[in-house]
Design an enzyme around this catalytic site. Structure first.
Site: not given
Length: 228
Positions: A69, A126, A192, A197
């Protein structure tokens, strides 16, 4: 990992792809530990530099990783150039891996022609981090839809709670439903958890309850939660 396993057991989640968090950087050992604890049903997405070699990919593949990622978000530093990342995808290709990208929605326009050069399929995190309050006609979401027209691109309809301001996330659900309706074969879902964050910590039970609103037939739920 015990908290993650307990959450999944409670929610009825049997299979999982754990995505390495930027909080741990390139030290993927916690993901390896969790994958090995539930070998065969848990796989992983690593964080690693674009200089990662074919030999290193082979070692990571044996551990259970299937992707690397890269973050293109202001709060997550990425020192690799897109050119180096694209070169890495050529080394990933023989292993059947994919590229996972996390970017702010405004970057969809500039990143699209570059990501289309990837040698491997691309998973977008997302819902492209669009601002759901701007609606489906906003140029960023429309650019995102055009990108997904490419058969090699896929999307996580996770993070409904990130693109929307507050529960019950109606504007985020509306965009998620558009994606599942239009790209039923290309959407996957994720919790998730533990929501790092974030502007708030959502209730994971609420997120599960949103699934039938995003995927509104048993067939779509089967694609989103199992087949894809």
């Amino acid at each position: 990992k015990d908290k993650l396993f307990a959450l999944h057991d409670f929610l009825g989640i049997q299979r999982c792809v754990i995505v390495q968090t930027a909080l741990h950087g390139f030290d993927n050992s916690v993901v390896v530990d969790a994958m090995q604890a539930r070998k065969g049903s848990y796989l992983g997405v690593a964080l690693a530099p674009a200089s990662t070699s074919s030999q290193q990919i082979a070692e990571m593949d044996k551990q259970g990783f299937r992707s690397i990622r890269f973050n293109f978000m202001a709060h997550l530093k990425n020192s690799d150039s897109i050119e180096d990342i694209l070169a890495l995808t050529k080394r990933m290709e023989p292993f059947g891996w994919h590229l996972q990208v996390h970017f702010s929605s405004d970057l969809v326009h500039s990143l699209t022609p570059l990501l289309k050069q990837s040698a491997v399929p691309v998973m977008i995190d997302h819902i492209g981090r669009v601002d759901a309050s701007l609606g489906a006609n906003h140029e960023d979401f429309q650019g995102f839809l055009k990108l997904l027209d490419d058969p090699r691109f896929h999307v996580k309809v996770s993070g409904i709670d990130r693109i929307s301001k507050a529960y019950p996330y109606n504007d985020g659900v509306a965009l998620g439903k558009i994606l599942v309706d239009k790209f039923t074969e290309k959407c996957v879902w994720g919790t998730d958890w533990p929501h790092p964050n974030h502007h708030h910590i959502p209730d994971d039970g609420h997120l599960i309850d949103l699934i039938p609103r995003i995927a509104d037939t048993p067939e779509k739920v089967q694609k989103l939660m199992v087949t894809n």
